[in-house]
Scaffold this motif. Sequence first.
Motif, PDB file in Angstrom:
ATOM      1  N   SER A 273       0.854  -1.190   0.000  1.00 36.45           N
ATOM      2  CA  SER A 273       0.000   0.000   0.000  1.00 36.45           C
ATOM      3  C   SER A 273       0.897   1.249   0.000  1.00 36.45           C
ATOM      4  N   PRO A 274       0.590   2.289  -0.803  1.00 36.70           N
ATOM      5  CA  PRO A 274      -0.553   2.484  -1.701  1.00 36.70           C
ATOM      6  C   PRO A 274      -0.196   2.316  -3.181  1.00 36.70           C
ATOM      7  N   ASP A 275       0.531   1.253  -3.546  1.00 37.46           N
ATOM      8  CA  ASP A 275       0.856   0.999  -4.949  1.00 37.46           C
ATOM      9  C   ASP A 275      -0.427   0.829  -5.770  1.00 37.46           C
TER      10      ASP A 275
ATOM     11  N   GLY B 225      -3.778  -3.444   2.832  1.00 32.97           N
ATOM     12  CA  GLY B 225      -3.031  -4.339   1.945  1.00 32.97           C
ATOM     13  C   GLY B 225      -3.887  -5.103   0.961  1.00 32.97           C
ATOM     14  N   LYS B 226      -5.126  -4.648   0.732  1.00 35.96           N
ATOM     15  CA  LYS B 226      -6.038  -5.384  -0.145  1.00 35.96           C
ATOM     16  C   LYS B 226      -6.447  -4.556  -1.367  1.00 35.96           C
ATOM     17  N   ILE B 227      -6.909  -5.255  -2.397  1.00 35.37           N
ATOM     18  CA  ILE B 227      -7.536  -4.597  -3.544  1.00 35.37           C
ATOM     19  C   ILE B 227      -8.948  -5.152  -3.669  1.00 35.37           C
ATOM     20  N   ARG B 228      -9.853  -4.297  -4.116  1.00 37.01           N
ATOM     21  CA  ARG B 228     -11.255  -4.683  -4.216  1.00 37.01           C
ATOM     22  C   ARG B 228     -11.663  -4.703  -5.682  1.00 37.01           C
ATOM     23  N   ILE B 229     -12.005  -5.894  -6.168  1.00 28.56           N
ATOM     24  CA  ILE B 229     -12.382  -6.073  -7.560  1.00 28.56           C
ATOM     25  C   ILE B 229     -13.890  -6.270  -7.631  1.00 28.56           C
ATOM     26  N   GLY B 230     -14.593  -5.241  -8.123  1.00 34.27           N
ATOM     27  CA  GLY B 230     -16.037  -5.314  -8.225  1.00 34.27           C
ATOM     28  C   GLY B 230     -16.677  -5.545  -6.872  1.00 34.27           C
ATOM     29  N   GLY B 231     -17.641  -6.430  -6.843  1.00 36.59           N
ATOM     30  CA  GLY B 231     -18.322  -6.740  -5.585  1.00 36.59           C
ATOM     31  C   GLY B 231     -17.776  -7.980  -4.924  1.00 36.59           C
ATOM     32  N   ARG B 232     -16.605  -8.436  -5.383  1.00 33.97           N
ATOM     33  CA  ARG B 232     -16.036  -9.672  -4.848  1.00 33.97           C
ATOM     34  C   ARG B 232     -15.314  -9.427  -3.533  1.00 33.97           C
TER      35      ARG B 232
ATOM     36  N   PRO C  17     -12.422  -8.860  -1.104  1.00 36.01           N
ATOM     37  CA  PRO C  17     -11.121  -8.213  -1.343  1.00 36.01           C
ATOM     38  C   PRO C  17      -9.987  -9.233  -1.343  1.00 36.01           C
ATOM     39  N   LEU C  18      -8.993  -8.964  -2.190  1.00 37.44           N
ATOM     40  CA  LEU C  18      -7.826  -9.836  -2.279  1.00 37.44           C
ATOM     41  C   LEU C  18      -6.681  -9.232  -1.475  1.00 37.44           C
ATOM     42  N   LEU C  19      -6.108  -9.997  -0.560  1.00 40.50           N
ATOM     43  CA  LEU C  19      -4.955  -9.537   0.216  1.00 40.50           C
ATOM     44  C   LEU C  19      -3.704  -9.704  -0.650  1.00 40.50           C
ATOM     45  N   VAL C  20      -3.104  -8.582  -1.056  1.00 43.02           N
ATOM     46  CA  VAL C  20      -1.960  -8.626  -1.983  1.00 43.02           C
ATOM     47  C   VAL C  20      -0.684  -8.061  -1.360  1.00 43.02           C
ATOM     48  N   GLU C  21      -0.743  -7.572  -0.143  1.00 47.19           N
ATOM     49  CA  GLU C  21       0.409  -6.959   0.516  1.00 47.19           C
ATOM     50  C   GLU C  21       1.595  -7.928   0.543  1.00 47.19           C
ATOM     51  N   GLY C  22       2.735  -7.479   0.009  1.00 50.66           N
ATOM     52  CA  GLY C  22       3.937  -8.292   0.019  1.00 50.66           C
ATOM     53  C   GLY C  22       4.056  -9.263  -1.137  1.00 50.66           C
ATOM     54  N   MET C  23       3.039  -9.317  -2.006  1.00 55.71           N
ATOM     55  CA  MET C  23       3.072 -10.242  -3.139  1.00 55.71           C
ATOM     56  C   MET C  23       3.887  -9.675  -4.299  1.00 55.71           C
ATOM     57  N   THR C  24       4.456 -10.569  -5.097  1.00 57.89           N
ATOM     58  CA  THR C  24       5.075 -10.170  -6.356  1.00 57.89           C
ATOM     59  C   THR C  24       4.000 -10.212  -7.443  1.00 57.89           C
ATOM     60  N   VAL C  25       4.352  -9.724  -8.636  1.00 59.10           N
ATOM     61  CA  VAL C  25       3.407  -9.758  -9.758  1.00 59.10           C
ATOM     62  C   VAL C  25       3.018 -11.201 -10.082  1.00 59.10           C
TER      63      VAL C  25
ATOM     64  N   SER D 128       4.387   3.542  -5.368  1.00 62.06           N
ATOM     65  CA  SER D 128       4.188   4.632  -4.411  1.00 62.06           C
ATOM     66  C   SER D 128       4.602   4.299  -2.987  1.00 62.06           C
ATOM     67  N   SER D 129       4.853   3.035  -2.679  1.00 62.36           N
ATOM     68  CA  SER D 129       5.022   2.632  -1.287  1.00 62.36           C
ATOM     69  C   SER D 129       6.446   2.737  -0.767  1.00 62.36           C
ATOM     70  N   GLN D 130       7.442   2.646  -1.651  1.00 58.98           N
ATOM     71  CA  GLN D 130       8.831   2.579  -1.201  1.00 58.98           C
ATOM     72  C   GLN D 130       9.694   3.531  -2.038  1.00 58.98           C
ATOM     73  N   LYS D 131      10.746   4.056  -1.421  1.00 54.81           N
ATOM     74  CA  LYS D 131      11.573   5.064  -2.074  1.00 54.81           C
ATOM     75  C   LYS D 131      13.057   4.717  -1.986  1.00 54.81           C
ATOM     76  N   LEU D 132      13.823   5.359  -2.871  1.00 52.66           N
ATOM     77  CA  LEU D 132      15.286   5.407  -2.801  1.00 52.66           C
ATOM     78  C   LEU D 132      15.667   6.876  -2.751  1.00 52.66           C
ATOM     79  N   PHE D 133      16.678   7.221  -1.969  1.00 53.48           N
ATOM     80  CA  PHE D 133      17.066   8.622  -1.816  1.00 53.48           C
ATOM     81  C   PHE D 133      18.445   8.819  -2.444  1.00 53.48           C
ATOM     82  N   VAL D 134      18.474   9.629  -3.508  1.00 53.26           N
ATOM     83  CA  VAL D 134      19.700   9.825  -4.280  1.00 53.26           C
ATOM     84  C   VAL D 134      20.204  11.250  -4.085  1.00 53.26           C
ATOM     85  N   ASN D 135      21.475  11.364  -3.721  1.00 57.42           N
ATOM     86  CA  ASN D 135      22.065  12.667  -3.418  1.00 57.42           C
ATOM     87  C   ASN D 135      23.347  12.874  -4.216  1.00 57.42           C
TER      88      ASN D 135
END
Length: 220
Positions: A52-54, A76-83, A85-93, A119-126
Amino acid sequence: MQVRSEPFLRGALLTFLLLTGCRHWEKEQLEKRLMSYKPKRVEVHQQYQIRSPDTVEIVVPGSPEWSGTFQVSIDGKIRIGGREPLLVEGMTVGELTTLVSQRASIPTGQIRVTVTKYSSQKLFVNGEIKGSTRAVPYQGPETVVMLLQRMGGVTTGAISSDIQVVRARIADGDVPEVYHVNLKEVLIEGKVKEDPPLRPFDQIYVKKTRRAGIEQCIPA
């Protein structure tokens, strides 16, 4: 005394110009190698862990009820229609593709899942990078070379022989680690093991050469 000093000055100037020319040529070669480097970016993206929030896109031809663009909610879930919700947190494609396949009873080969917004994770480049010092989205365990290529490369004033990666490791309750990456060793000498994968929230520092620092202090 003045006559003797002139050849010395000319020689010193010639040596300086030769050294400067060699360094400039080497930087050009490194820049070409960096921007022409062909990373296995597809494999890197496949290892990315969705959080979240990818935002992900699911495409299932012939099944519009399973297709669409979804933002991962705070739970950590996505909601597809009226089904349910799918727990996708930490999953790969790949793992999300398998989950949709099981729920929809559709072969995985007919399902396409992509992360459309990281959107959930960053790298900081200086430091001496093209553009400006900034935070960029983490898109998987890419290496320093892959990240710099994605950002457009480094400036001519960069110290390419000592790019530092600082890993805080606060969550692990451990002391920070510092890794050193030499672009010449990786791109020209082929020592790819010297370019370790990055982790979320790593800090990358590209230092400035002494000459570049002096030149910035001199008026145009």
